[in-house]
Design a protein around this motif. Structure first.
Motif, PDB file in Angstrom:
ATOM      1  N   TYR A 199      -3.522  -1.144  -7.696  1.00 11.65           N
ATOM      2  CA  TYR A 199      -4.960  -1.238  -7.681  1.00 11.65           C
ATOM      3  C   TYR A 199      -5.452  -2.194  -6.809  1.00 11.65           C
ATOM      4  N   GLU A 200      -6.712  -1.724  -6.231  1.00 21.55           N
ATOM      5  CA  GLU A 200      -7.609  -2.705  -5.232  1.00 21.55           C
ATOM      6  C   GLU A 200      -8.975  -2.905  -5.878  1.00 21.55           C
TER       7      GLU A 200
ATOM      8  N   HIS B 209      -6.537   1.678 -15.231  1.00 21.88           N
ATOM      9  CA  HIS B 209      -5.426   1.861 -14.294  1.00 21.88           C
ATOM     10  C   HIS B 209      -4.041   1.445 -14.849  1.00 21.88           C
TER      11      HIS B 209
ATOM     12  N   LEU C  51       4.058   3.592  -5.104  1.00 19.71           N
ATOM     13  CA  LEU C  51       3.627   3.968  -6.526  1.00 19.71           C
ATOM     14  C   LEU C  51       4.448   2.945  -7.546  1.00 19.71           C
TER      15      LEU C  51
ATOM     16  N   LEU D   7      -0.835   4.608  -7.710  1.00 20.37           N
ATOM     17  CA  LEU D   7      -1.191   3.628  -6.667  1.00 20.37           C
ATOM     18  C   LEU D   7      -1.376   2.184  -7.233  1.00 20.37           C
TER      19      LEU D   7
ATOM     20  N   PRO E  96       0.805  -1.146   0.145  1.00 24.77           N
ATOM     21  CA  PRO E  96      -0.010  -0.090   0.076  1.00 24.77           C
ATOM     22  C   PRO E  96       0.613   1.418   0.150  1.00 24.77           C
ATOM     23  N   GLY E  97       0.573   2.201  -0.809  1.00 26.20           N
ATOM     24  CA  GLY E  97       1.354   3.362  -0.979  1.00 26.20           C
ATOM     25  C   GLY E  97       2.390   3.360  -1.948  1.00 26.20           C
TER      26      GLY E  97
ATOM     27  N   GLU F 229       1.297  -5.426 -12.590  1.00 19.16           N
ATOM     28  CA  GLU F 229       1.740  -3.931 -11.889  1.00 19.16           C
ATOM     29  C   GLU F 229       3.264  -4.032 -11.800  1.00 19.16           C
TER      30      GLU F 229
END
Length: 146
Positions: free
Chosen positions: A18-19, A34, A11, A16, A8-9, A122
């Motif tokens: 993706y959730e 995204h 980059l 950020l 989390p957090g 990601e």
């Protein structure tokens, strides 16, 4: 070859992680948006770096009288150009990934068709193979080289 989970957090090219919402379909419009953001940001970074390199090389071109200094400068330029060449190839992969998003084919393994996965994409937004097919390809590559 495990793909690290995004923290989390943390980059990803300024974006950020993706959730996904509960029950959200894989490669929803939000996910495509995204990854388009990530790929476009990455492309902009690479283009800006290439522009900086060209400007630096123009500014640094000096007719050095000392052969050792001249050789050092030429080696530095050659290294920069090799780096830019790798980045040029990466830009092509980014463009190909953006086309796949436009065609609705992004995020699926080219070899077996299964989902590549959000976290793997990601970590490597230009991935075209799922982890299993990538590992198999690397094993085959090693066998061919050995």
């Amino acid at each position: 070859m495990d793909v690290p989970a995004a923290k989390p957090g943390m980059l990803i090219h300024g974006v950020l992680p993706y959730e996904p919402a509960a029950g959200e379909d894989y490669m929803s419009d939000e996910q495509y948006t995204h990854f388009r953001r990530i790929l476009n940001a990455w492309r902009q970074e690479l283009v800006a770096e290439a522009d900086r390199t060209m400007n630096n090389m123009k500014d640094e071109v000096i007719n050095l009288p000392d052969p050792a200094d001249r050789a050092t400068q030429e080696e530095e330029f050659a290294l920069e150009l090799r780096t830019r060449d790798r980045e040029r190839k990466l830009l092509k992969k980014i463009e190909r990934s953006l086309v796949k998003i436009d065609e609705g084919e992004y995020g699926y393994c080219e070899a077996c068709g299964i989902e590549i996965g959000i976290r793997r994409l990601e970590a490597r937004p230009t991935a075209e193979l799922c982890i299993d097919c990538k590992e198999l390809a690397e094993i085959k590559e090693k066998q061919m080289a050995g």
